[in-house]
Design a protein around this motif. Structure first.
Motif, short mmCIF file in Angstrom:
data_model
loop_
_atom_site.label_atom_id
_atom_site.label_comp_id
_atom_site.label_asym_id
_atom_site.label_seq_id
_atom_site.Cartn_x
_atom_site.Cartn_y
_atom_site.Cartn_z
N PRO A 185 0.82 -1.21 0.00
CA PRO A 185 0.00 0.00 0.00
C PRO A 185 0.85 1.26 0.00
N ALA A 186 0.32 2.30 -0.58
CA ALA A 186 0.99 3.60 -0.54
C ALA A 186 0.81 4.22 0.84
N TRP A 187 1.73 5.12 1.21
CA TRP A 187 1.57 5.82 2.48
C TRP A 187 0.28 6.65 2.43
N PRO A 188 -0.53 6.59 3.49
CA PRO A 188 -1.73 7.45 3.52
C PRO A 188 -1.32 8.92 3.64
N THR A 189 -2.20 9.80 3.22
CA THR A 189 -1.91 11.23 3.24
C THR A 189 -3.06 12.00 3.88
N VAL A 190 -2.73 13.22 4.32
CA VAL A 190 -3.71 14.10 4.95
C VAL A 190 -3.63 15.46 4.26
N PRO A 191 -4.77 16.07 3.90
CA PRO A 191 -4.73 17.42 3.33
C PRO A 191 -4.19 18.44 4.34
N VAL A 192 -3.59 19.50 3.81
CA VAL A 192 -3.10 20.61 4.63
C VAL A 192 -3.82 21.87 4.18
N GLU A 193 -4.45 22.56 5.11
CA GLU A 193 -5.18 23.78 4.79
C GLU A 193 -4.26 24.80 4.10
N GLY A 194 -4.69 25.31 2.95
CA GLY A 194 -3.96 26.34 2.24
C GLY A 194 -2.82 25.85 1.38
N ARG A 195 -2.66 24.53 1.27
CA ARG A 195 -1.59 23.97 0.44
C ARG A 195 -2.16 22.95 -0.53
N SER A 196 -1.50 22.82 -1.68
CA SER A 196 -1.90 21.79 -2.62
C SER A 196 -1.23 20.46 -2.31
N GLN A 197 -0.06 20.51 -1.61
CA GLN A 197 0.64 19.28 -1.27
C GLN A 197 -0.04 18.58 -0.09
N LEU A 198 0.02 17.25 -0.13
CA LEU A 198 -0.53 16.43 0.94
C LEU A 198 0.57 16.06 1.94
N TYR A 199 0.15 15.78 3.16
CA TYR A 199 1.08 15.36 4.23
C TYR A 199 1.09 13.84 4.29
N PRO A 200 2.19 13.16 3.90
CA PRO A 200 2.23 11.70 3.95
C PRO A 200 2.49 11.21 5.38
N VAL A 201 1.77 10.20 5.79
CA VAL A 201 1.85 9.73 7.18
C VAL A 201 2.76 8.52 7.27
#
Length: 232
Positions: free
Chosen positions: A9-25
């Protein structure tokens, strides 16, 4: 050709307010008994010498707004509303200033718990894994960067089920602050970007059933929402 027996599986991600990039967990650390009133309702005392932790798999992460099936093996499925720390820099044996600087941001989260299995394990002095670390048990809303959120303390943290308030406290009630936790945990792990720390829940935890709708709020952060679906 691939060198793996089956897809990973790929690392899950979380949106970041005000950014287009996701935060990988990368990892999910969870803090136990970090509100005195919650420890009291669970029939235990807060250990004020040092915080303690358990872990959840990164693949347990669930985005806010999802529907999660009532999990197997339990008849006492509980919510726990929590402030989540998102680490944004390496931290190992950090001092207080370094610990604070390693915090990228904060989010609202739910530590979903098979309470009967947790308490059974606790009574037998066994690990809590069956009660805590299971599929789709770590719910999270989008992350707000630390500078935009401000100092942790005065914000109200609440949770309601089907519109009825069940948890209501302030982040100033935390026994161990975010900087405390990062400083302490970095003495045992090389913390790195992608690590989440669920900081513990206030008093008022309780059971939910299929069809229930959970909404958790922390002032200054997006709400975390979850609907409980039928058992799979």
């Amino acid at each position: 050709m691939t060198d793996r027996l089956f897809p990973s599986p790929a690392w899950p991600t979380v949106p970041v307010e005000g950014r287009s990039q996701l935060y990988p967990v990368h990892r999910i650390f969870c803090v136990g008994r970090n509100y005195a009133d919650h420890a009291k309702e669970m029939g235990v005392e807060v250990d004020r010498e040092a915080p303690f932790y358990f872990l959840k798999d990164a693949q347990a992460l669930v985005p806010s707004g999802d529907v999660v099936a009532y999990p197997p093996g339990t008849a006492n499925y509980h919510y726990e509303m929590e402030l989540v720390i998102a680490i944004g820099a390496d931290a190992f044996r950090a001092d207080r200033a370094g610990a604070a600087a390693a915090i990228f941001g904060y989010a609202s989260g739910l530590d979903m718990t098979r309470r009967d299995l947790q308490l059974e394990a606790r009574a037998k002095q066994r690990p809590w894994d069956l009660g805590k670390n299971f599929e789709r048990s770590a719910v999270i809303a989008p992350i707000v960067e630390a500078a935009a959120f401000g100092e942790v303390g005065p914000q109200r943290i609440t949770l309601n089920v089907n519109g009825e308030t069940r948890q209501d406290a302030h982040l100033s009630d935390l026994v161990w602050s975010p900087a405390d936790l990062v400083e302490h945990l970095s003495g045992y792990y090389h913390l790195m970007p992608g690590d989440l720390i669920y900081t513990g829940t206030p008093a008022g935890v309780g059971a939910v059933l299929a069809g229930d709708r959970i909404v958790g709020s922390i002032e200054g952060l997006p709400e975390v929402r979850l609907t409980i679906g039928p058992a799979a």
